[in-house]
Every structure is written in C-alpha cells, then in structure tokens.
Design a protein around this motif. Structure first.
Motif, PDB file in Angstrom:
ATOM      1  N   GLU A 276      23.905  14.559  -1.858  1.00  0.00           N
ATOM      2  CA  GLU A 276      22.516  14.837  -1.512  1.00  0.00           C
ATOM      3  C   GLU A 276      21.635  13.712  -2.040  1.00  0.00           C
ATOM      4  OE1 GLU A 276      21.179  19.253  -1.536  1.00  0.00           O
ATOM      5  OE2 GLU A 276      22.602  18.998  -3.192  1.00  0.00           O
ATOM      6  N   GLU A 277      20.665  13.334  -1.218  1.00  0.00           N
ATOM      7  CA  GLU A 277      19.720  12.318  -1.668  1.00  0.00           C
ATOM      8  C   GLU A 277      18.314  12.691  -1.231  1.00  0.00           C
ATOM      9  OE1 GLU A 277      20.586   8.409  -0.141  1.00  0.00           O
ATOM     10  OE2 GLU A 277      20.397   9.040   1.924  1.00  0.00           O
ATOM     11  N   TYR A 278      17.359  12.219  -2.019  1.00  0.00           N
ATOM     12  CA  TYR A 278      15.954  12.408  -1.704  1.00  0.00           C
ATOM     13  C   TYR A 278      15.411  11.138  -1.066  1.00  0.00           C
ATOM     14  CZ  TYR A 278      15.885  16.278  -5.133  1.00  0.00           C
ATOM     15  OH  TYR A 278      16.116  17.433  -5.830  1.00  0.00           O
ATOM     16  N   THR A 279      14.475  11.327  -0.140  1.00  0.00           N
ATOM     17  CA  THR A 279      13.621  10.234   0.291  1.00  0.00           C
ATOM     18  C   THR A 279      12.326  10.423  -0.475  1.00  0.00           C
ATOM     19  OG1 THR A 279      14.622  10.172   2.480  1.00  0.00           O
ATOM     20  CG2 THR A 279      12.452   9.142   2.248  1.00  0.00           C
ATOM     21  N   MET A 280      11.869   9.365  -1.129  1.00  0.00           N
ATOM     22  CA  MET A 280      10.644   9.424  -1.920  1.00  0.00           C
ATOM     23  C   MET A 280       9.661   8.377  -1.395  1.00  0.00           C
ATOM     24  SD  MET A 280      12.217   9.997  -5.755  1.00  0.00           S
ATOM     25  CE  MET A 280      10.713  10.712  -6.436  1.00  0.00           C
ATOM     26  N   GLU A 281       8.371   8.720  -1.478  1.00  0.00           N
ATOM     27  CA  GLU A 281       7.329   7.807  -1.015  1.00  0.00           C
ATOM     28  C   GLU A 281       6.228   7.693  -2.043  1.00  0.00           C
ATOM     29  OE1 GLU A 281       5.805   9.176   2.738  1.00  0.00           O
ATOM     30  OE2 GLU A 281       7.603   8.570   3.823  1.00  0.00           O
ATOM     31  N   TRP A 282       5.607   6.534  -2.036  1.00  0.00           N
ATOM     32  CA  TRP A 282       4.425   6.270  -2.859  1.00  0.00           C
ATOM     33  C   TRP A 282       3.357   5.668  -1.966  1.00  0.00           C
ATOM     34  CZ3 TRP A 282       2.297   1.364  -3.567  1.00  0.00           C
ATOM     35  CH2 TRP A 282       1.224   1.284  -4.469  1.00  0.00           C
ATOM     36  N   HIS A 283       2.117   6.118  -2.140  1.00  0.00           N
ATOM     37  CA  HIS A 283       0.965   5.554  -1.406  1.00  0.00           C
ATOM     38  C   HIS A 283      -0.108   5.211  -2.409  1.00  0.00           C
ATOM     39  CE1 HIS A 283       2.601   6.722   2.514  1.00  0.00           C
ATOM     40  NE2 HIS A 283       3.059   7.806   1.877  1.00  0.00           N
ATOM     41  N   ARG A 284      -0.731   4.066  -2.194  1.00  0.00           N
ATOM     42  CA  ARG A 284      -1.814   3.625  -3.088  1.00  0.00           C
ATOM     43  C   ARG A 284      -2.943   4.627  -3.072  1.00  0.00           C
ATOM     44  NH1 ARG A 284      -2.182  -0.911  -5.240  1.00  0.00           N
ATOM     45  NH2 ARG A 284      -0.940  -2.041  -3.707  1.00  0.00           N
TER      46      ARG A 284
ATOM     47  N   LYS B 220       6.602  10.718  -4.513  1.00  0.00           N
ATOM     48  CA  LYS B 220       6.786  12.125  -4.155  1.00  0.00           C
ATOM     49  C   LYS B 220       8.032  12.265  -3.290  1.00  0.00           C
ATOM     50  CE  LYS B 220       2.547  13.379  -5.556  1.00  0.00           C
ATOM     51  NZ  LYS B 220       2.457  13.188  -6.966  1.00  0.00           N
ATOM     52  N   ILE B 221       8.753  13.367  -3.482  1.00  0.00           N
ATOM     53  CA  ILE B 221       9.905  13.676  -2.634  1.00  0.00           C
ATOM     54  C   ILE B 221       9.369  14.173  -1.297  1.00  0.00           C
ATOM     55  CG2 ILE B 221      11.914  15.166  -2.319  1.00  0.00           C
ATOM     56  CD1 ILE B 221      12.107  15.231  -5.451  1.00  0.00           C
ATOM     57  N   VAL B 222       9.795  13.515  -0.218  1.00  0.00           N
ATOM     58  CA  VAL B 222       9.311  13.900   1.114  1.00  0.00           C
ATOM     59  C   VAL B 222      10.427  14.412   2.019  1.00  0.00           C
ATOM     60  CG1 VAL B 222       7.295  12.385   1.037  1.00  0.00           C
ATOM     61  CG2 VAL B 222       9.463  11.524   1.982  1.00  0.00           C
ATOM     62  N   ASN B 223      11.675  14.226   1.599  1.00  0.00           N
ATOM     63  CA  ASN B 223      12.797  14.691   2.409  1.00  0.00           C
ATOM     64  C   ASN B 223      14.041  14.782   1.530  1.00  0.00           C
ATOM     65  OD1 ASN B 223      14.084  15.529   4.781  1.00  0.00           O
ATOM     66  ND2 ASN B 223      14.669  13.459   5.338  1.00  0.00           N
ATOM     67  N   GLN B 224      14.969  15.625   1.971  1.00  0.00           N
ATOM     68  CA  GLN B 224      16.260  15.743   1.296  1.00  0.00           C
ATOM     69  C   GLN B 224      17.322  15.849   2.377  1.00  0.00           C
ATOM     70  OE1 GLN B 224      16.505  18.833  -1.670  1.00  0.00           O
ATOM     71  NE2 GLN B 224      18.724  18.929  -1.518  1.00  0.00           N
ATOM     72  N   GLU B 225      18.384  15.041   2.239  1.00  0.00           N
ATOM     73  CA  GLU B 225      19.477  15.091   3.202  1.00  0.00           C
ATOM     74  C   GLU B 225      20.771  14.646   2.545  1.00  0.00           C
ATOM     75  OE1 GLU B 225      17.692  12.755   6.273  1.00  0.00           O
ATOM     76  OE2 GLU B 225      18.361  10.874   5.419  1.00  0.00           O
TER      77      GLU B 225
ATOM     78  N   ASP C 202       0.826  -1.207   0.000  1.00  0.00           N
ATOM     79  CA  ASP C 202       0.000   0.000   0.000  1.00  0.00           C
ATOM     80  C   ASP C 202       0.857   1.252   0.000  1.00  0.00           C
ATOM     81  OD1 ASP C 202      -2.481  -1.301  -0.028  1.00  0.00           O
ATOM     82  OD2 ASP C 202      -2.416  -1.597   2.146  1.00  0.00           O
ATOM     83  N   CYS C 203       2.114   1.106   0.403  1.00  0.00           N
ATOM     84  CA  CYS C 203       3.040   2.228   0.354  1.00  0.00           C
ATOM     85  C   CYS C 203       4.456   1.683   0.150  1.00  0.00           C
ATOM     86  CB  CYS C 203       2.964   3.081   1.614  1.00  0.00           C
ATOM     87  SG  CYS C 203       3.428   2.225   3.110  1.00  0.00           S
ATOM     88  N   LEU C 204       5.285   2.499  -0.454  1.00  0.00           N
ATOM     89  CA  LEU C 204       6.685   2.161  -0.701  1.00  0.00           C
ATOM     90  C   LEU C 204       7.515   3.415  -0.466  1.00  0.00           C
ATOM     91  CD1 LEU C 204       6.242   0.164  -4.025  1.00  0.00           C
ATOM     92  CD2 LEU C 204       7.030  -0.803  -1.854  1.00  0.00           C
ATOM     93  N   ASN C 205       8.776   3.223  -0.082  1.00  0.00           N
ATOM     94  CA  ASN C 205       9.676   4.357   0.062  1.00  0.00           C
ATOM     95  C   ASN C 205      11.071   3.949  -0.394  1.00  0.00           C
ATOM     96  OD1 ASN C 205      11.235   3.515   2.668  1.00  0.00           O
ATOM     97  ND2 ASN C 205       9.083   3.216   3.141  1.00  0.00           N
ATOM     98  N   LEU C 206      11.887   4.951  -0.666  1.00  0.00           N
ATOM     99  CA  LEU C 206      13.232   4.708  -1.169  1.00  0.00           C
ATOM    100  C   LEU C 206      14.065   5.965  -1.000  1.00  0.00           C
ATOM    101  CD1 LEU C 206      13.518   6.265  -4.203  1.00  0.00           C
ATOM    102  CD2 LEU C 206      11.773   4.569  -4.696  1.00  0.00           C
ATOM    103  N   ASN C 207      15.362   5.807  -1.165  1.00  0.00           N
ATOM    104  CA  ASN C 207      16.285   6.936  -1.241  1.00  0.00           C
ATOM    105  C   ASN C 207      16.929   6.906  -2.616  1.00  0.00           C
ATOM    106  OD1 ASN C 207      15.761   7.725   1.375  1.00  0.00           O
ATOM    107  ND2 ASN C 207      17.454   6.581   2.234  1.00  0.00           N
ATOM    108  N   VAL C 208      17.106   8.097  -3.184  1.00  0.00           N
ATOM    109  CA  VAL C 208      17.734   8.206  -4.500  1.00  0.00           C
ATOM    110  C   VAL C 208      18.606   9.463  -4.496  1.00  0.00           C
ATOM    111  CG1 VAL C 208      15.737   9.427  -5.499  1.00  0.00           C
ATOM    112  CG2 VAL C 208      17.309   8.190  -6.998  1.00  0.00           C
TER     113      VAL C 208
END
Length: 140
Positions: free
Chosen positions: A132-140, A119-124, A96-102
C-alpha cells in the motif's frame, strides 16, 4: 551545503539510493531495489537532483521530475539532523505544488512529509511491490 547534482556524483548518489531503500523499506525484498538499480541510474541524470554535501561528502539527495518528488534519501548516520528538511525546502522554494508516493508502512517518511504540510490525497496498491502506498500533495 545544497547544490545541484553533477555527473561526477552519480556513483555516490546511487550507493546512497540502494542502501537507503533497503534500510528504510525492510518490508520489500532487497532484490526489488537491486533489479531497479540500472534503470534508476539512467534516470538520475535526466531528473532535477539536488545533493546535500558536507566536506565534499554527499549526505543526501532529492530527485524531482517536474512537481513529482521521486524521493529524498539521507544517509542513515545523518538522519534527523535536518538534511531531508533542507533538501525539501530547497525545492519548495521553486514550486507552487509538489506530489509524491510513499509506502504506508514507511511511517517515518509519512510523518516527515505531513509535518512539512503534505496531505494524503490517495491510497492504492503499488503494482510492483504489492504494498500500500499513499499519494501525498503539498500546495503553497
């Protein structure tokens, strides 16, 4: 064809992992990936991994730990043929949801995920690479 990883796939998956990382992350020293090779080799069988295979040749794979996508890797010669999308859709059906760093500099990957609803939800800053990398999330 997408199928679950089998132990016999490990050498081919790891070859793809090292080459894809070096090619798609030219902004990171190749030694970084080489130093992490053995650690990743031990983690792959413990993760949930799906491979894309054609004529008994592995074209790509996706690795997951719960809802975290550790990465999608596709052979350079097979990119832009829908393999990454097929791998991602396979895991999206079961979560129902997935996340990753890129990495921010890996714009091809950032755009790939955005086009599939992430969607990008964080940058660090990644402490291991100072990139620099983004944390990205997907929700159904």
């Amino acid at each position: 064809m997408i199928r679950r990883f089998e132990t016999r796939d490990l050498d081919k998956v790891m070859s793809l992992w090292i080459h894809a990382n070096i090619e798609s992350h030219s902004f990171i020293e190749a030694d970084y990936w080489k130093k992490n090779y053995e650690m990743v080799r031990k983690q792959i069988p413990e993760a949930e991994v799906f491979v894309a295979e054609e004529n008994e040749k592995i074209q790509g794979f996706i690795g997951l730990t719960d809802t975290y996508i550790a990465g999608i890797f596709v052979k350079t010669t097979e990119q832009s043929k829908g393999i990454g999308t097929e791998l991602l859709c396979t895991v999206m059906k079961h979560r129902d949801c997935l996340n990753l760093n890129v990495y921010k500099k890996n714009m091809r990957a950032v755009v790939f995920y955005q086009h599939r609803g992430f969607k990008i939800v964080n940058q660090e800053i990644d402490e291991n690479t100072s990139e620099e990398e983004y944390t990205m999330e997907w929700h159904r």
